[in-house]
Design a protein around this motif. Sequence first.
Motif, short mmCIF file in Angstrom:
data_model
loop_
_atom_site.label_atom_id
_atom_site.label_comp_id
_atom_site.label_asym_id
_atom_site.label_seq_id
_atom_site.Cartn_x
_atom_site.Cartn_y
_atom_site.Cartn_z
N SER A 91 66.59 19.21 58.81
CA SER A 91 65.41 19.93 58.34
C SER A 91 65.78 20.87 57.21
O SER A 91 66.96 21.14 56.97
CB SER A 91 64.77 20.71 59.49
N HIS A 96 62.11 25.67 60.88
CA HIS A 96 61.24 24.51 60.67
C HIS A 96 61.67 23.37 61.59
O HIS A 96 60.83 22.69 62.21
CB HIS A 96 61.32 24.08 59.20
N ASP A 100 59.40 21.73 64.63
CA ASP A 100 59.06 20.30 64.69
C ASP A 100 59.51 19.69 66.02
O ASP A 100 58.78 18.89 66.63
CB ASP A 100 59.71 19.55 63.53
N GLU A 104 57.21 17.94 68.82
CA GLU A 104 57.49 16.53 69.13
C GLU A 104 57.68 16.31 70.63
O GLU A 104 57.21 15.31 71.19
CB GLU A 104 58.74 16.08 68.39
#
Length: 291
Positions: A91, A96, A100, A104
């Motif tokens: 990433s 960040h 994510d 997820e």
Amino acid sequence: MTEPIPGPVIAGVDGGPTSPDALALGRWFAETLGVPLVVAVVHAAPAALGSGRIDAEWVADRHRAAQQVLDAARKDLEDVRGEVDYRMVASSSAAHGLHDLAEETGAALLVIGSGRHATKERLAAGSTADRLLAGAACPVAIAPAGLPTPTGQRRIGVAYVDTPDGRAALTAAAEVARRTGDTLRLYTVVAEADATLPFLIGQDAERAFLETARETYESSLRRAAESVPGVTAEWQVVAGDVVDTLADLDEVDVLFCGSRGYGPARRVLLGGVSTRLVRRACRPVVVVPRS
């Protein structure tokens, strides 16, 4: 009856001095909640506009460094109970990548260590924590530097006010206490008498106002404590500065608090109290997004 908690606990580590704190606290939460533990290291992703071979070599070096961090974490968690998954995430930034991964996996909780410059036994949110705490979709726990993992009989603290944020923090804390059998302790902090107020409204009026406010808070805490069946819940109204009082609560093993009462639902968005609290607390703090 406890409800199943979807998603794993994610412990974000980077091999720095605060990584063991995040691993220890993440392990405790995963075992307590009965969910898998995911140990995650974020490494640099290839830049969209890079310098070709130089950029690729640098990314490969960061990938190898991330693998070394995961290998060290495996050694630290050799005796862990339950499922552990080790993940490398490419990433543009640690925050960040962890954001994510949490979305997820539908994470139940994201755990990170305090800032690199945190003094021992005090929190100090670092840059990754600051970014995570600005929009995480699940509760975020920050482990103080050098504190032992909770063991034996524990006390789960809640910074409580009767708002959507306060009720969300209570719900999350009660789930932990219900699974462990630990005592739940609710705190509401009220400001001490303002020395300038009597000159404006008079001593008697000020005293009546403070007594009414305390009675209101006590009633709110009593109702909140009674709203969590299957949990031993205590409560206390404390006079003092809100941040200082909560930050110095060394009688609890972990403190849950809400984020703030505005902004998008199901996102952590720090308000004035929670922002300062995660920089000063002497115990692990869990910031819970409002539902």
